[in-house]
Design a protein around this motif. Sequence first.
Motif, PDB file in Angstrom:
ATOM      1  N   VAL A 175      44.603  41.062  41.929  1.00  0.00           N
ATOM      2  CA  VAL A 175      46.093  41.287  41.525  1.00  0.00           C
ATOM      3  C   VAL A 175      46.823  39.924  41.662  1.00  0.00           C
ATOM      4  O   VAL A 175      47.775  39.808  41.036  1.00  0.00           O
ATOM      5  CB  VAL A 175      46.706  42.431  42.654  1.00  0.00           C
ATOM      6  N   PHE A 176      46.511  38.780  42.421  1.00  0.00           N
ATOM      7  CA  PHE A 176      47.164  37.813  42.374  1.00  0.00           C
ATOM      8  C   PHE A 176      46.689  36.534  41.509  1.00  0.00           C
ATOM      9  O   PHE A 176      47.214  35.414  41.672  1.00  0.00           O
ATOM     10  CB  PHE A 176      47.031  37.138  43.924  1.00  0.00           C
ATOM     11  N   GLN A 177      45.790  36.955  40.372  1.00  0.00           N
ATOM     12  CA  GLN A 177      45.282  36.160  39.378  1.00  0.00           C
ATOM     13  C   GLN A 177      46.570  35.839  38.520  1.00  0.00           C
ATOM     14  O   GLN A 177      46.918  36.992  38.183  1.00  0.00           O
ATOM     15  CB  GLN A 177      43.969  36.614  38.958  1.00  0.00           C
ATOM     16  N   PRO A 178      46.602  34.846  37.853  1.00  0.00           N
ATOM     17  CA  PRO A 178      47.344  34.646  36.648  1.00  0.00           C
ATOM     18  C   PRO A 178      47.156  35.830  35.686  1.00  0.00           C
ATOM     19  O   PRO A 178      45.706  35.816  35.423  1.00  0.00           O
ATOM     20  CB  PRO A 178      47.352  33.403  36.115  1.00  0.00           C
ATOM     21  N   GLY A 179      48.096  36.300  34.840  1.00  0.00           N
ATOM     22  CA  GLY A 179      47.775  37.324  33.660  1.00  0.00           C
ATOM     23  C   GLY A 179      47.504  38.722  33.934  1.00  0.00           C
ATOM     24  O   GLY A 179      47.104  39.409  33.207  1.00  0.00           O
ATOM     25  N   PHE A 180      47.236  38.833  35.403  1.00  0.00           N
ATOM     26  CA  PHE A 180      46.621  40.328  35.927  1.00  0.00           C
ATOM     27  C   PHE A 180      47.731  41.124  35.954  1.00  0.00           C
ATOM     28  O   PHE A 180      48.626  41.051  36.920  1.00  0.00           O
ATOM     29  CB  PHE A 180      46.017  40.193  37.094  1.00  0.00           C
ATOM     30  N   GLU A 211      28.818  47.468  36.140  1.00  0.00           N
ATOM     31  CA  GLU A 211      28.018  47.516  37.069  1.00  0.00           C
ATOM     32  C   GLU A 211      28.204  46.824  38.295  1.00  0.00           C
ATOM     33  O   GLU A 211      28.395  47.211  39.461  1.00  0.00           O
ATOM     34  CB  GLU A 211      26.585  47.223  36.533  1.00  0.00           C
ATOM     35  N   GLU A 212      28.735  45.771  37.917  1.00  0.00           N
ATOM     36  CA  GLU A 212      28.941  44.570  38.990  1.00  0.00           C
ATOM     37  C   GLU A 212      30.081  44.949  39.881  1.00  0.00           C
ATOM     38  O   GLU A 212      30.177  44.805  41.062  1.00  0.00           O
ATOM     39  CB  GLU A 212      29.245  43.113  38.349  1.00  0.00           C
ATOM     40  N   SER A 213      31.055  45.622  39.237  1.00  0.00           N
ATOM     41  CA  SER A 213      32.407  45.929  39.750  1.00  0.00           C
ATOM     42  C   SER A 213      32.328  47.067  40.643  1.00  0.00           C
ATOM     43  O   SER A 213      33.317  47.112  41.625  1.00  0.00           O
ATOM     44  CB  SER A 213      33.437  46.684  38.691  1.00  0.00           C
ATOM     45  N   GLU A 214      31.154  47.621  40.527  1.00  0.00           N
ATOM     46  CA  GLU A 214      30.797  49.032  41.594  1.00  0.00           C
ATOM     47  C   GLU A 214      30.900  48.586  42.961  1.00  0.00           C
ATOM     48  O   GLU A 214      30.961  49.157  43.939  1.00  0.00           O
ATOM     49  CB  GLU A 214      29.719  49.853  41.015  1.00  0.00           C
ATOM     50  N   ILE A 215      30.370  47.233  43.290  1.00  0.00           N
ATOM     51  CA  ILE A 215      30.266  46.691  44.526  1.00  0.00           C
ATOM     52  C   ILE A 215      31.266  45.686  44.974  1.00  0.00           C
ATOM     53  O   ILE A 215      31.280  45.432  46.068  1.00  0.00           O
ATOM     54  CB  ILE A 215      28.733  45.791  44.645  1.00  0.00           C
ATOM     55  N   TRP A 216      32.424  45.757  44.188  1.00  0.00           N
ATOM     56  CA  TRP A 216      33.512  45.257  44.494  1.00  0.00           C
ATOM     57  C   TRP A 216      34.302  45.916  45.878  1.00  0.00           C
ATOM     58  O   TRP A 216      34.541  46.906  45.770  1.00  0.00           O
ATOM     59  CB  TRP A 216      34.565  44.727  43.730  1.00  0.00           C
ATOM     60  N   PHE A 246      43.193  51.191  43.306  1.00  0.00           N
ATOM     61  CA  PHE A 246      41.869  50.467  43.312  1.00  0.00           C
ATOM     62  C   PHE A 246      41.137  50.672  41.865  1.00  0.00           C
ATOM     63  O   PHE A 246      40.703  49.692  41.535  1.00  0.00           O
ATOM     64  CB  PHE A 246      41.008  50.345  44.471  1.00  0.00           C
ATOM     65  N   GLU A 247      41.018  51.719  41.347  1.00  0.00           N
ATOM     66  CA  GLU A 247      40.175  51.995  40.569  1.00  0.00           C
ATOM     67  C   GLU A 247      40.922  51.603  39.186  1.00  0.00           C
ATOM     68  O   GLU A 247      40.161  50.945  38.312  1.00  0.00           O
ATOM     69  CB  GLU A 247      39.917  53.546  40.397  1.00  0.00           C
ATOM     70  N   LYS A 248      41.956  51.443  39.215  1.00  0.00           N
ATOM     71  CA  LYS A 248      43.034  50.748  38.026  1.00  0.00           C
ATOM     72  C   LYS A 248      42.776  49.258  38.064  1.00  0.00           C
ATOM     73  O   LYS A 248      42.486  48.799  36.939  1.00  0.00           O
ATOM     74  CB  LYS A 248      44.395  51.226  38.127  1.00  0.00           C
ATOM     75  N   ILE A 249      42.706  48.749  39.220  1.00  0.00           N
ATOM     76  CA  ILE A 249      42.533  47.323  39.354  1.00  0.00           C
ATOM     77  C   ILE A 249      41.132  46.868  38.903  1.00  0.00           C
ATOM     78  O   ILE A 249      40.668  46.027  38.131  1.00  0.00           O
ATOM     79  CB  ILE A 249      42.817  46.991  40.779  1.00  0.00           C
ATOM     80  N   ARG A 250      40.376  47.723  39.432  1.00  0.00           N
ATOM     81  CA  ARG A 250      38.665  47.469  39.058  1.00  0.00           C
ATOM     82  C   ARG A 250      38.579  47.624  37.442  1.00  0.00           C
ATOM     83  O   ARG A 250      38.030  46.646  37.025  1.00  0.00           O
ATOM     84  CB  ARG A 250      37.958  48.644  39.719  1.00  0.00           C
ATOM     85  N   ALA A 251      38.997  48.593  36.879  1.00  0.00           N
ATOM     86  CA  ALA A 251      39.088  48.804  35.476  1.00  0.00           C
ATOM     87  C   ALA A 251      39.415  47.599  34.730  1.00  0.00           C
ATOM     88  O   ALA A 251      38.964  47.188  33.757  1.00  0.00           O
ATOM     89  CB  ALA A 251      39.588  50.144  34.989  1.00  0.00           C
TER      90      ALA A 251
END
Length: 194
Positions: A141-146, A127-132, A111-116
């Motif tokens: 993970v299912f987004q194009p190009g991710f 900052e926004e990512s901290e509450i995801w 999850f931290e790799k995905i967040r970064a």
Amino acid sequence: QSASGGQDQSAVGMIPHSIRQLLDRLGDEHGKQITFVSGNFNASSISNKYAYILRDILVQLARNSVYHGIENPDERLKIGKPAKATVELSADVFKDHFILKYREDGRAFEFEKIRAKAVQLGYGSAEESEIWDKAKLIRFVFQPGFSTSAETNLTAGRGMGMDIIKQRVKTVGGELRLNYSSGQYLEFIFFISV
């Protein structure tokens, strides 16, 4: 190839053999040891019209397992797992749909790799990512190009695999569910109308 009976002559029935070969090859290339189990793959009731899409989905999952999910033997032993990973594939028909399951006992979502990576790709600020929550991170993970791969090659890093799976399931009006335990396993369950 016909040793297991007539169903192996179908295009769907040949899928486990293809995935076994792919896992063996990728495992050798990346230093991963993998046992493939497909004894509960019942192809006899699944139409061959699904063969291409199912194979496409499973090829992406196998590649993802070897590159992202399954640890190398030394790492697995250090964390108390068998050196050899297990990938399980099953399929069966229930009433008006069939259920395809793909499960591997690798590390599951990092999850931290995905967040970064999501922050790097501009989905939000640090900052926004901290509450995801985890559900939101999995959706990325299912987004194009991710992709969380540091490098790009034919196996991973192009950000195509999970997006392709999402597209293929949508094409046949199917549904995908995920089960996982961080560091322990990841299971994909596909529900597709017959």
